[in-house]
Design a protein around this motif. Structure first.
Motif: not given
Length: 116
Positions: A41-42, A99-109
């Motif tokens: 997350q950091e 395409l996009s990041f999850n809310r916490d930017h710890t994974s992506a689609d």
């Protein structure tokens, strides 16, 4: 003291020590997982939106969309890739566009582009 009681006491001690080891190990694994998540997350994601990356598929799963998606990593960063042909399997190397990041930017689609 009778030998049977000594044996029973020794067995109980051995079971107690084994149980303590298992509980401690699980707590340690959980702590390591939590620390890794917090570190993820950091840090800044090592991928950028709109860019294409090459990586190996580690597994397939049903993501929040309900569709079968490929899971892989770029520099330890998880990508959930959709629209992967059924002929592609775990262990194959593919290219996918983020395409996009999850809310916490710890994974992506990502979306499948081609086999590598």
């Amino acid at each position: 003291m009778e030998p049977i009681w000594l044996a029973a006491g020794g067995a109980a001690l051995a079971v107690g020590l084994a149980l303590a080891f298992v509980v401690n190990r699980r707590a340690s694994d959980s702590s390591a997982s939590k620390r890794a998540h917090e570190a993820a997350q950091e840090r800044e994601p090592p991928v950028e939106l709109g860019e294409t990356y090459e990586f190996g598929i580690t597994e397939f799963t049903d993501h929040h969309s309900g569709d079968r998606v490929a899971v892989g990593k770029v520099e330890g960063f998880v990508l959930f890739t959709e629209d992967v042909p059924s002929s592609v399997s775990a262990g194959d190397v593919i290219r996918a566009k983020v395409l996009s990041f999850n809310r916490d930017h710890t994974s992506a689609d990502a979306r499948f582009v081609e086999r590598a």
